[in-house]
Design a protein around this motif. Structure first.
Motif, PDB file in Angstrom:
ATOM      1  N   ASN A 189       2.807  -8.247   7.326  1.00 42.92           N
ATOM      2  CA  ASN A 189       3.715  -7.105   7.169  1.00 42.92           C
ATOM      3  C   ASN A 189       4.144  -6.617   8.529  1.00 42.92           C
ATOM      4  O   ASN A 189       3.444  -6.638   9.458  1.00 42.92           O
ATOM      5  CB  ASN A 189       3.029  -5.961   6.420  1.00 42.92           C
ATOM      6  CG  ASN A 189       2.774  -6.323   4.972  1.00 42.92           C
ATOM      7  OD1 ASN A 189       3.516  -7.084   4.390  1.00 42.92           O
ATOM      8  ND2 ASN A 189       1.721  -5.783   4.413  1.00 42.92           N
ATOM      9  N   ASN A 217      -3.082  -6.757   3.301  1.00 42.09           N
ATOM     10  CA  ASN A 217      -2.567  -5.387   3.380  1.00 42.09           C
ATOM     11  C   ASN A 217      -3.595  -4.443   3.996  1.00 42.09           C
ATOM     12  O   ASN A 217      -3.231  -3.537   4.752  1.00 42.09           O
ATOM     13  CB  ASN A 217      -2.142  -4.896   1.998  1.00 42.09           C
ATOM     14  CG  ASN A 217      -0.904  -5.618   1.485  1.00 42.09           C
ATOM     15  OD1 ASN A 217      -0.158  -6.226   2.249  1.00 42.09           O
ATOM     16  ND2 ASN A 217      -0.695  -5.574   0.177  1.00 42.09           N
ATOM     17  N   ASN A 218      -4.862  -4.652   3.704  1.00 43.71           N
ATOM     18  CA  ASN A 218      -5.917  -3.836   4.326  1.00 43.71           C
ATOM     19  C   ASN A 218      -5.984  -4.083   5.830  1.00 43.71           C
ATOM     20  O   ASN A 218      -6.181  -3.151   6.607  1.00 43.71           O
ATOM     21  CB  ASN A 218      -7.269  -4.103   3.681  1.00 43.71           C
ATOM     22  CG  ASN A 218      -7.389  -3.472   2.316  1.00 43.71           C
ATOM     23  OD1 ASN A 218      -6.656  -2.542   1.977  1.00 43.71           O
ATOM     24  ND2 ASN A 218      -8.302  -3.985   1.513  1.00 43.71           N
ATOM     25  N   THR A 234      -3.509  -4.963   7.709  1.00 44.82           N
ATOM     26  CA  THR A 234      -2.336  -4.293   8.260  1.00 44.82           C
ATOM     27  C   THR A 234      -2.579  -2.788   8.359  1.00 44.82           C
ATOM     28  O   THR A 234      -2.275  -2.163   9.374  1.00 44.82           O
ATOM     29  CB  THR A 234      -1.093  -4.571   7.381  1.00 44.82           C
ATOM     30  OG1 THR A 234      -0.871  -5.982   7.352  1.00 44.82           O
ATOM     31  CG2 THR A 234       0.137  -3.863   7.909  1.00 44.82           C
ATOM     32  N   LYS A 235      -3.158  -2.223   7.320  1.00 51.41           N
ATOM     33  CA  LYS A 235      -3.404  -0.778   7.277  1.00 51.41           C
ATOM     34  C   LYS A 235      -4.434  -0.339   8.321  1.00 51.41           C
ATOM     35  O   LYS A 235      -4.245   0.688   8.981  1.00 51.41           O
ATOM     36  CB  LYS A 235      -3.890  -0.402   5.871  1.00 51.41           C
ATOM     37  CG  LYS A 235      -4.145   1.064   5.659  1.00 51.41           C
ATOM     38  CD  LYS A 235      -4.553   1.324   4.219  1.00 51.41           C
ATOM     39  CE  LYS A 235      -4.859   2.777   3.956  1.00 51.41           C
ATOM     40  NZ  LYS A 235      -5.275   3.000   2.552  1.00 51.41           N
ATOM     41  N   TYR A 236      -5.519  -1.104   8.485  1.00 48.33           N
ATOM     42  CA  TYR A 236      -6.632  -0.645   9.319  1.00 48.33           C
ATOM     43  C   TYR A 236      -6.710  -1.273  10.713  1.00 48.33           C
ATOM     44  O   TYR A 236      -7.404  -0.748  11.573  1.00 48.33           O
ATOM     45  CB  TYR A 236      -7.959  -0.906   8.599  1.00 48.33           C
ATOM     46  CG  TYR A 236      -8.080  -0.140   7.311  1.00 48.33           C
ATOM     47  CD1 TYR A 236      -8.150   1.249   7.304  1.00 48.33           C
ATOM     48  CD2 TYR A 236      -8.106  -0.793   6.092  1.00 48.33           C
ATOM     49  CE1 TYR A 236      -8.254   1.967   6.124  1.00 48.33           C
ATOM     50  CE2 TYR A 236      -8.219  -0.092   4.905  1.00 48.33           C
ATOM     51  CZ  TYR A 236      -8.293   1.281   4.927  1.00 48.33           C
ATOM     52  OH  TYR A 236      -8.394   1.979   3.753  1.00 48.33           O
TER      53      TYR A 236
END
Length: 173
Positions: free
Chosen positions: A173, A50-51, A53-55
């Motif tokens: 994601n 998830n990190n 994907t976020k960054y």
């Protein structure tokens, strides 16, 4: 006849002594499995994903979009058999080069302009064996206190051409 009985008795005593005093390997089929260092929980893996994907996803996908692709690959998959074969192959190759294999390092790479339409300028991952120079254990050098740090085996053939990692994974994601 008396000498023959002493010879037979000696053979029996020798066989018993050999049986009890020589080490033997017992394979009962129960090989101990040790949890490797660095194993994380599925929740920790999900947080790392998830990190990413976020960054990173937006930047990586925008670079792929400039090349005419919607998204770039974010994982690579190799079968267990292929990994096992590569480890065995790397051990043989590093031994023949005079090295001791210490591990594997995974690199991110990018296929170049000439890689063909399906791979051009897209991300890939490849594996390189890490090694230490093999040394004789009976060295006469009194100042050889430490081994050199491990390094990539530049003469070894890296492993590439994994699958794109898609299908079945719950992480992206």
């Amino acid at each position: 006849m008396k000498k023959l009985s002493y010879i037979i008795l000696g053979i029996i005593i020798g066989a018993l002594a050999t049986y009890y005093y020589c080490p033997r390997q017992i394979d009962d089929g129960a090989t101990e499995i040790v949890k490797p260092k660095g194993v994380i929980t599925p929740d920790q893996a999900m947080a790392l994903n998830n990190n990413w994907t976020k960054y990173r996803k937006a930047a990586v996908d925008s670079a792929a979009a400039r090349q005419g692709r919607e998204i770039d690959d974010r994982s690579t998959w190799w079968s267990i058999k292929n990994i096992e074969n590569y480890i065995a192959y790397s051990k043989k190759q590093t031994d023949s080069l005079g090295y001791t294999i210490t591990g594997l390092r995974v690199y991110l790479g990018v296929y170049g302009e000439n890689a063909g339409r399906t791979k051009r300028n897209l991300t890939t991952m490849f594996v390189v064996p890490t090694v230490k120079k093999a040394k004789d254990k009976a060295s006469m050098n009194p100042f050889a206190f430490q081994d050199e740090d491990e390094e990539d085996c530049e003469e070894c053939e890296p492993l590439n051409e994994g699958g794109n990692g898609g299908g079945g994974s719950g992480y992206p994601n």
